[in-house]
Scaffold this motif. Structure first.
Motif, PDB file in Angstrom:
ATOM      1  N   THR A  87       0.836  -1.204   0.000  1.00 15.09           N
ATOM      2  CA  THR A  87       0.000   0.000   0.000  1.00 15.09           C
ATOM      3  C   THR A  87       0.872   1.255   0.000  1.00 15.09           C
ATOM      4  O   THR A  87       1.967   1.277   0.564  1.00 15.09           O
ATOM      5  N   GLY A  88       0.357   2.313  -0.633  1.00 14.61           N
ATOM      6  CA  GLY A  88       1.045   3.598  -0.660  1.00 14.61           C
ATOM      7  C   GLY A  88       2.406   3.558  -1.324  1.00 14.61           C
ATOM      8  O   GLY A  88       2.703   2.678  -2.144  1.00 14.61           O
ATOM      9  N   LYS A  89       3.246   4.501  -0.953  1.00 17.33           N
ATOM     10  CA  LYS A  89       4.587   4.581  -1.536  1.00 17.33           C
ATOM     11  C   LYS A  89       5.436   3.360  -1.178  1.00 17.33           C
ATOM     12  O   LYS A  89       6.309   2.962  -1.944  1.00 17.33           O
ATOM     13  N   ALA A  90       5.166   2.786  -0.011  1.00 13.36           N
ATOM     14  CA  ALA A  90       5.917   1.596   0.411  1.00 13.36           C
ATOM     15  C   ALA A  90       5.636   0.425  -0.536  1.00 13.36           C
ATOM     16  O   ALA A  90       6.502  -0.417  -0.770  1.00 13.36           O
ATOM     17  N   GLY A  91       4.420   0.379  -1.104  1.00 15.75           N
ATOM     18  CA  GLY A  91       4.074  -0.674  -2.038  1.00 15.75           C
ATOM     19  C   GLY A  91       4.881  -0.575  -3.324  1.00 15.75           C
ATOM     20  O   GLY A  91       5.293  -1.583  -3.896  1.00 15.75           O
ATOM     21  N   TRP A  92       5.128   0.652  -3.755  1.00 18.34           N
ATOM     22  CA  TRP A  92       5.949   0.864  -4.950  1.00 18.34           C
ATOM     23  C   TRP A  92       7.389   0.435  -4.686  1.00 18.34           C
ATOM     24  O   TRP A  92       8.036  -0.168  -5.531  1.00 18.34           O
ATOM     25  N   GLN A  93       7.878   0.705  -3.484  1.00 18.32           N
ATOM     26  CA  GLN A  93       9.222   0.286  -3.118  1.00 18.32           C
ATOM     27  C   GLN A  93       9.319  -1.243  -3.068  1.00 18.32           C
ATOM     28  O   GLN A  93      10.317  -1.826  -3.502  1.00 18.32           O
ATOM     29  N   THR A  94       8.277  -1.894  -2.564  1.00 19.37           N
ATOM     30  CA  THR A  94       8.250  -3.359  -2.524  1.00 19.37           C
ATOM     31  C   THR A  94       8.375  -3.935  -3.924  1.00 19.37           C
ATOM     32  O   THR A  94       9.156  -4.864  -4.170  1.00 19.37           O
ATOM     33  N   ALA A  95       7.610  -3.386  -4.858  1.00 29.45           N
ATOM     34  CA  ALA A  95       7.637  -3.866  -6.239  1.00 29.45           C
ATOM     35  C   ALA A  95       9.018  -3.673  -6.857  1.00 29.45           C
ATOM     36  O   ALA A  95       9.546  -4.563  -7.534  1.00 29.45           O
ATOM     37  N   GLN A  96       9.622  -2.516  -6.621  1.00 30.89           N
ATOM     38  CA  GLN A  96      10.942  -2.227  -7.187  1.00 30.89           C
ATOM     39  C   GLN A  96      12.010  -3.167  -6.629  1.00 30.89           C
ATOM     40  O   GLN A  96      12.861  -3.663  -7.375  1.00 30.89           O
ATOM     41  N   GLU A 191      15.918   1.371 -17.656  1.00 28.78           N
ATOM     42  CA  GLU A 191      14.526   1.578 -18.063  1.00 28.78           C
ATOM     43  C   GLU A 191      13.691   0.327 -17.827  1.00 28.78           C
ATOM     44  O   GLU A 191      12.480   0.410 -17.586  1.00 28.78           O
ATOM     45  N   LEU A 192      14.327  -0.810 -17.893  1.00 27.73           N
ATOM     46  CA  LEU A 192      13.616  -2.076 -17.740  1.00 27.73           C
ATOM     47  C   LEU A 192      13.044  -2.239 -16.339  1.00 27.73           C
ATOM     48  O   LEU A 192      11.865  -2.586 -16.171  1.00 27.73           O
ATOM     49  N   LYS A 193      13.856  -1.981 -15.332  1.00 30.47           N
ATOM     50  CA  LYS A 193      13.441  -2.241 -13.952  1.00 30.47           C
ATOM     51  C   LYS A 193      12.168  -1.501 -13.539  1.00 30.47           C
ATOM     52  O   LYS A 193      11.223  -2.128 -13.046  1.00 30.47           O
ATOM     53  N   PRO A 194      12.084  -0.159 -13.714  1.00 29.34           N
ATOM     54  CA  PRO A 194      10.870   0.528 -13.254  1.00 29.34           C
ATOM     55  C   PRO A 194       9.617   0.115 -14.021  1.00 29.34           C
ATOM     56  O   PRO A 194       8.520   0.066 -13.452  1.00 29.34           O
ATOM     57  N   ASN A 195       9.768  -0.198 -15.305  1.00 34.02           N
ATOM     58  CA  ASN A 195       8.602  -0.613 -16.086  1.00 34.02           C
ATOM     59  C   ASN A 195       8.132  -2.004 -15.683  1.00 34.02           C
ATOM     60  O   ASN A 195       6.929  -2.287 -15.634  1.00 34.02           O
ATOM     61  N   LEU A 196       9.083  -2.873 -15.372  1.00 33.51           N
ATOM     62  CA  LEU A 196       8.725  -4.205 -14.898  1.00 33.51           C
ATOM     63  C   LEU A 196       8.092  -4.116 -13.512  1.00 33.51           C
ATOM     64  O   LEU A 196       7.111  -4.807 -13.214  1.00 33.51           O
ATOM     65  N   ALA A 197       8.635  -3.249 -12.671  1.00 27.61           N
ATOM     66  CA  ALA A 197       8.066  -3.050 -11.332  1.00 27.61           C
ATOM     67  C   ALA A 197       6.645  -2.500 -11.423  1.00 27.61           C
ATOM     68  O   ALA A 197       5.779  -2.855 -10.614  1.00 27.61           O
ATOM     69  N   LEU A 198       6.397  -1.653 -12.413  1.00 32.18           N
ATOM     70  CA  LEU A 198       5.049  -1.106 -12.614  1.00 32.18           C
ATOM     71  C   LEU A 198       4.064  -2.239 -12.926  1.00 32.18           C
ATOM     72  O   LEU A 198       2.957  -2.286 -12.373  1.00 32.18           O
ATOM     73  N   LEU A 199       4.457  -3.146 -13.807  1.00 32.67           N
ATOM     74  CA  LEU A 199       3.588  -4.274 -14.158  1.00 32.67           C
ATOM     75  C   LEU A 199       3.328  -5.167 -12.944  1.00 32.67           C
ATOM     76  O   LEU A 199       2.208  -5.645 -12.751  1.00 32.67           O
ATOM     77  N   VAL A 200       4.370  -5.397 -12.139  1.00 38.77           N
ATOM     78  CA  VAL A 200       4.206  -6.213 -10.936  1.00 38.77           C
ATOM     79  C   VAL A 200       3.246  -5.542  -9.964  1.00 38.77           C
ATOM     80  O   VAL A 200       2.336  -6.187  -9.422  1.00 38.77           O
ATOM     81  N   HIS A 201       3.423  -4.244  -9.751  1.00 40.70           N
ATOM     82  CA  HIS A 201       2.556  -3.511  -8.829  1.00 40.70           C
ATOM     83  C   HIS A 201       1.107  -3.529  -9.307  1.00 40.70           C
ATOM     84  O   HIS A 201       0.177  -3.757  -8.517  1.00 40.70           O
TER      85      HIS A 201
END
Length: 211
Positions: A87-96, A191-201
């Motif tokens: 959840t929240g910003k912490a969730g984005w960090q988890t995905a990354q 560029e790969l990592k953040p886009n892949l993390a976006l899909l995971v999130h």
């Protein structure tokens, strides 16, 4: 640690055994798996084929030993999700951090993972079990995370946590094994990592991340 005939290997024997495994690992990074011969591994390790056969029945047996060691390390990937929130910003960090840890593990073990994937694809149950041991460490944790979000009403009730988790892990494994190929498509690693993390999130939460 025992030899092929059941004797307990002493300190020197264990060191020799590990050196053979290290040399084999190095050779797998530059040679096709089936081109690696016992005599070549022994020569690289500064010993004899007879010594190799004291510890391993053949090259495949040694490869399986390396793969098992790697799978044990891979089981630790579950730590990337333990106690983490989505959840929240912490969730984005988890995905990354999940994506970063997964890709790094694959890069570090690229040579042996290629052999494991080949063996699994050919129907060898030994390699298949090793591959699943690695992937299950992430799959089960992801499924639990999705189920927990679902129980709190944050994920649609019609979502199947195991199906979504399995799809995401399969995607991660496919991308991880093709990292070098992305450059030919003009995609940089950064560029790969953040886009892949976006899909995971998106897959886990059904929502865009809060950055």
């Amino acid at each position: 640690m025992r030899t092929v005939d059941g004797r307990v290997a002493g300190r020197r024997g264990q060191a020799t055994r590990q050196k053979l495994l290290d040399c084999l690992s190095e050779m797998l990074s530059s040679s096709p798996y089936r081109d690696v011969k016992v005599i070549d591994v022994a020569r690289k390790a500064g010993t004899s084929p007879a010594t190799f056969y004291q510890y391993f029945p053949d090259v495949e047996g040694a490869v399986l030993e390396i793969a098992e060691q790697m799978a044990t390390e891979g089981a630790g990937l579950t730590e990337l999700l333990e106690g983490r929130t989505w959840t929240g910003k912490a969730g984005w960090q988890t995905a990354q951090e999940l994506v970063d840890g997964f890709l790094e593990f694959w890069r570090r073990n690229d040579a042996i993972l290629r052999v494991v994937d080949l063996g699994a694809a050919e129907g060898d149950k030994r390699f298949y079990k090793i591959r699943m041991k690695i992937l299950n460490s992430v799959n089960n944790s992801l499924a639990d995370s999705i189920a927990e979000l679902q129980s709190k009403g944050r994920v649609d009730k019609d979502v199947n946590p195991a199906a979504v988790a399995g799809s995401l892990v399969a995607m991660l494994a496919a991308v991880a094994s093709h990292q070098k190929g992305f450059s030919s498509w003009g995609v940089k690693q950064a560029e790969l990592k953040p886009n892949l993390a976006l899909l995971v999130h998106l897959g886990v939460t059904g929502k865009k991340p809060s950055k």
